[in-house]
Design an enzyme around this catalytic site. Structure first.
Site, mmCIF file in Angstrom:
data_model
loop_
_atom_site.group_PDB
_atom_site.id
_atom_site.type_symbol
_atom_site.label_atom_id
_atom_site.label_comp_id
_atom_site.label_asym_id
_atom_site.label_seq_id
_atom_site.Cartn_x
_atom_site.Cartn_y
_atom_site.Cartn_z
ATOM 1 N N ASP A 46 0.847 -1.202 0.000
ATOM 2 C CA ASP A 46 0.000 0.000 0.000
ATOM 3 C C ASP A 46 0.885 1.256 0.000
ATOM 4 O O ASP A 46 0.385 2.376 -0.057
ATOM 5 C CB ASP A 46 -1.018 -0.004 1.152
ATOM 6 C CG ASP A 46 -0.369 0.018 2.528
ATOM 7 O OD1 ASP A 46 0.874 -0.102 2.616
ATOM 8 O OD2 ASP A 46 -1.106 0.151 3.529
ATOM 9 N N SER A 47 2.213 1.039 -0.001
ATOM 10 C CA SER A 47 3.138 2.162 -0.232
ATOM 11 C C SER A 47 2.848 2.801 -1.586
ATOM 12 O O SER A 47 3.306 3.911 -1.862
ATOM 13 C CB SER A 47 4.592 1.676 -0.185
ATOM 14 O OG SER A 47 4.772 0.551 -1.022
ATOM 15 N N LYS A 115 -0.946 -9.475 2.937
ATOM 16 C CA LYS A 115 -0.160 -8.978 4.082
ATOM 17 C C LYS A 115 -1.018 -7.999 4.876
ATOM 18 O O LYS A 115 -1.773 -7.219 4.274
ATOM 19 C CB LYS A 115 1.113 -8.266 3.607
ATOM 20 C CG LYS A 115 1.883 -7.600 4.743
ATOM 21 C CD LYS A 115 3.250 -7.112 4.323
ATOM 22 C CE LYS A 115 3.278 -5.698 3.796
ATOM 23 N NZ LYS A 115 2.750 -4.652 4.724
ATOM 24 N N GLU A 117 -0.865 -5.416 8.597
ATOM 25 C CA GLU A 117 -0.008 -4.829 9.628
ATOM 26 C C GLU A 117 -0.568 -5.087 11.018
ATOM 27 O O GLU A 117 -1.779 -5.076 11.214
ATOM 28 C CB GLU A 117 0.114 -3.320 9.398
ATOM 29 C CG GLU A 117 0.824 -2.963 8.114
ATOM 30 C CD GLU A 117 0.988 -1.457 7.925
ATOM 31 O OE1 GLU A 117 0.724 -0.680 8.866
ATOM 32 O OE2 GLU A 117 1.393 -1.064 6.823
ATOM 33 N N GLU A 184 9.836 -4.242 10.115
ATOM 34 C CA GLU A 184 10.205 -2.912 9.594
ATOM 35 C C GLU A 184 10.799 -2.052 10.702
ATOM 36 O O GLU A 184 10.188 -1.866 11.768
ATOM 37 C CB GLU A 184 8.980 -2.220 8.969
ATOM 38 C CG GLU A 184 9.326 -0.839 8.406
ATOM 39 C CD GLU A 184 8.352 -0.301 7.380
ATOM 40 O OE1 GLU A 184 7.397 -1.006 7.010
ATOM 41 O OE2 GLU A 184 8.575 0.852 6.936
HETATM 42 O O1 KIV Z 1 3.562 -1.051 1.670
HETATM 43 C C1 KIV Z 1 4.730 -1.453 1.583
HETATM 44 O O2 KIV Z 1 5.412 -1.294 0.569
HETATM 45 C C2 KIV Z 1 5.291 -2.134 2.731
HETATM 46 C C3 KIV Z 1 6.770 -2.380 2.730
HETATM 47 C C4 KIV Z 1 7.482 -1.117 3.002
HETATM 48 C C5 KIV Z 1 7.147 -3.468 3.645
HETATM 49 O O3 KIV Z 1 4.591 -2.443 3.646
#
Ligand code: KIV
Length: 283
Positions: A46-47, A115, A117, A184
């Site tokens: 989500d980056s 994924k 968090e 992280e």
């Molecule tokens: O969203 C993302 O790209 C991430 C990475 C920085 C691990 O969570």
């Protein structure tokens, strides 16, 4: 010919002490390149809210947006294992919502895992998603979706109490069924200890070399990011500079009239001079 990576092949890599590579990716063309380079796993992070959409945090990213980017990546990632990030508020509200959204991400993109968090706070969600047949990568330490709670993007696990909490988070997400965990901005010695204590694959980002593998944001490692770049990033190229130079050269040639030349024109199938003269007369 390479074979599609699976949870089993990735866990075997950990068991045999082979490092796992991961990079974020958000589009088809780049996914083809990542795949051809032999990188083991792609994270459609989500980056993308920051790298592709220009927001200052990941918080505004929606499920529908993740799916558009994820589908494009999966089409280019023939052999690479693809993990879809669950965006902010797509799993926090309830276990039911988490399973439904994890299911959407897999059904609508054809990716291989999701994924999410959080440590202890999301173990019920992890367990339910895993029970529905979807592999889960957890993400602990500095979790960017909690930027407002942390008061910024800050290293986590400093001090004895915090270090214990991060280790306990790792053990809890493993117990809930996660096969992989992103660590992280976790101090390297703590990340190495967690790596020793768990059977899951640990993927570090600012977590030091003691993790089972590493992830970097694509724009950071290619040197495309303009502005702040975190200390843990190594630039493996300066593509951003090359892009600017190429755009400058193009702009110059368009304005000078030196692009295109005959080499870039379909001269052979052109209309005859007589016909063009006739058109000139008619209009
Ligand atoms: O969203 C993302 O790209 C991430 C990475 C920085 C691990 O969570």
């Amino acid at each position: 010919m390479a074979e599609k990576k699976t949870v089993a092949t990735l866990l075997k890599m950990k068991a045999e002490g082979e490092k796992v590579s991961q990079v974020t990716c958000y589009d088809y063309s780049t996914a083809v390149r990542v795949n051809d380079a032999g990188i083991d796993t792609i994270l459609v992070g989500d980056s993308l809210g920051m790298t592709m959409q220009g927001y200052s945090t990941t918080l505004p990213v929606t499920m529908d947006e993740m799916i558009v980017y994820g589908r494009s990546v999966v089409r280019g990632a023939k052999d690479t294992f693809v993990i879809m990030d669950m965006p902010f508020m797509s799993y926090q509200v309830s276990v039911e919502q988490a399973v439904a959204n994890a299911g959407r991400l897999i059904k609508e993109t054809n990716a291989n895992a999701v994924k999410l968090e959080g440590g202890a706070a999301v173990v019920d969600q992890i367990r339910a998603i895993v029970d529905s047949g979807i592999p889960v990568c957890a993400h602990i330490g500095m979790t960017p979706q909690s930027v407002n709670a942390f008061g910024g993007f800050k290293v986590q696990g400093k001090g004895e109490e915090n270090a214990r909490r991060v280790l306990e988070d790792a053990l809890k997400v493993q117990e809930a069924g996660a096969f992989m965990v992103v660590l992280e901005c976790v101090p390297p010695k703590l990340a190495a200890l967690i790596t020793k204590k768990v059977n899951m694959i640990t993927i570090g980002i600012g977590g030091g070399a003691g993790c089972d593998g590493q992830v970097l944001v694509m724009q950071d490692m290619l040197g495309i990011t303009s502005g702040f770049v975190p200390k843990f990033v190594k630039k493996f190229a300066e593509i951003g500079e090359q892009m600017t130079n190429a755009f400058k050269a193009y702009d110059k040639e368009v304005k000078a009239g030196t692009f295109p030349t005959e080499a870039q024109s379909y001269v052979k199938s052109d209309s005859s001079d007589e016909f063009l003269a006739q058109l000139d007369g008619e209009y």
